[in-house]
Design a protein around this motif. Sequence first.
Motif, short mmCIF file in Angstrom:
data_model
loop_
_atom_site.label_atom_id
_atom_site.label_comp_id
_atom_site.label_asym_id
_atom_site.label_seq_id
_atom_site.Cartn_x
_atom_site.Cartn_y
_atom_site.Cartn_z
N THR A 164 -4.48 16.38 10.42
CA THR A 164 -4.38 15.63 9.15
C THR A 164 -4.71 14.16 9.43
N LYS A 165 -4.77 13.36 8.40
CA LYS A 165 -4.79 11.91 8.56
C LYS A 165 -3.42 11.50 9.11
N ALA A 166 -3.27 10.23 9.44
CA ALA A 166 -1.97 9.75 9.93
C ALA A 166 -1.11 9.37 8.72
N MET A 167 0.09 9.94 8.67
CA MET A 167 1.03 9.59 7.61
C MET A 167 1.94 8.49 8.14
N VAL A 168 1.84 7.28 7.56
CA VAL A 168 2.69 6.18 7.97
C VAL A 168 3.90 6.18 7.04
N ALA A 169 5.09 6.34 7.62
CA ALA A 169 6.30 6.47 6.79
C ALA A 169 7.24 5.31 7.06
N CYS A 170 7.86 4.83 5.98
CA CYS A 170 8.84 3.75 6.12
C CYS A 170 10.09 4.14 5.35
N TYR A 171 11.23 4.15 6.04
CA TYR A 171 12.52 4.32 5.36
C TYR A 171 13.07 2.92 5.13
N ARG A 203 0.83 -1.21 0.00
CA ARG A 203 0.00 0.00 0.00
C ARG A 203 0.86 1.27 0.00
N PHE A 204 2.15 1.10 0.35
CA PHE A 204 2.99 2.31 0.39
C PHE A 204 3.32 2.74 -1.03
N GLY A 205 3.36 4.07 -1.24
CA GLY A 205 3.77 4.54 -2.56
C GLY A 205 5.24 4.17 -2.77
N ALA A 206 5.70 4.31 -4.03
CA ALA A 206 7.14 4.07 -4.27
C ALA A 206 7.91 5.12 -3.50
N GLY A 207 9.05 4.76 -2.96
CA GLY A 207 9.83 5.71 -2.14
C GLY A 207 10.19 6.95 -2.96
N ARG A 208 10.27 8.10 -2.25
CA ARG A 208 10.71 9.32 -2.94
C ARG A 208 12.08 9.09 -3.52
N LEU A 209 12.38 9.79 -4.62
CA LEU A 209 13.76 9.71 -5.13
C LEU A 209 14.60 10.66 -4.30
N PRO A 249 23.84 7.67 -8.14
CA PRO A 249 22.55 7.15 -8.63
C PRO A 249 21.47 7.48 -7.58
N THR A 250 20.29 7.86 -8.06
CA THR A 250 19.27 8.29 -7.08
C THR A 250 18.89 7.10 -6.20
N VAL A 251 18.68 7.44 -4.95
CA VAL A 251 18.39 6.43 -3.93
C VAL A 251 16.90 6.47 -3.62
N ARG A 252 16.28 5.31 -3.54
CA ARG A 252 14.87 5.27 -3.13
C ARG A 252 14.78 5.68 -1.68
N GLY A 253 14.02 6.73 -1.37
CA GLY A 253 13.97 7.21 0.02
C GLY A 253 12.74 6.68 0.73
N ASP A 254 12.15 7.57 1.52
CA ASP A 254 11.01 7.17 2.37
C ASP A 254 9.79 6.82 1.50
#
Length: 236
Positions: A120-127, A60-66, A74-79
């Motif tokens: 806001t809604k709850a932002m669930v973040a994963c690094y 359900r998580f979006g693709a990590g930020r670049l 090379p760009t790293v996939r972030g949170d």
Amino acid sequence: PTETETSRATPPEIWIQQLARSCVIPHLGTLGICILDDFLGTDLGRGVLEEVSWLHGSGRFGAGRLAGGLSSVPTVRGDQVTWIEGSEDGFPLLGLLVSRTDRLILSCVGDLGCRIGGRTKAMVACYPGNGSGYVRHVDNPNGDGRCITCIYYLNYGWDSRHGGLLRIFPEGRNRVANIEPFFDRLLLFWSDRRNPHEVQPTYVTRYAITVWYFDTEERARAKERYMGLAAKNLSS
Ligand SMILES: Cn1c(O)c(C(=O)NCC(=O)O)c(=O)c2ccccc21
Ligand SMILES: [Mn+2]
């Protein structure tokens, strides 16, 4: 009995009011930052972690930020983030967390110098733990209405080798606050320019749940500005 045991014994409402009076109001008032450990207790905390891990596994998580993105590197996939109301079925403990933080913030009302009206809604973040972090920033630099940042951390057995410290640079002070994202830790801080902060590179999966509480007046003004802008764009 230790304070924690007695605080567990008293009904959550009383305990939450005690926390608001003894910690949140004084610490936000002086330091602009407040750390509350053992906020839900181990069992409920683990339950929230299970819900978040399931969410992460369900894609359900979006693709990590670049992140990174420097030409040489090379760009790293972030949170990766996903937004949860907490009332959806399937996340009862996430819902309980948010109802507890709502009660905590609302029992401070009047003593914080801001009038809380909504969140806001709850932002669930994963690094992902590949060394990505989050560059230094201010959550609300331009008066979008958010006044308190409320972050709940879920990282069991965290130690400094894992990286992922939250470093806050309180405005006008020559000291930084290094906050470890310990399991069952709740962190509150003013969302505006008083608290620039960064997430240092993290080397293990790092979960956090953030809710931003609105200041009623600032939020109303921000909406007017936004509606005015929209109307102008529509008319132009
Ligand atoms: C993933 N993530 C963040 O981690 C922080 C942040 O400041 N986190 C602090 C922390 O996790 O300790 C943010 O402020 C943030 C803002 C918009 C989108 C994603 C964001
Ligand atoms: Mn932030």
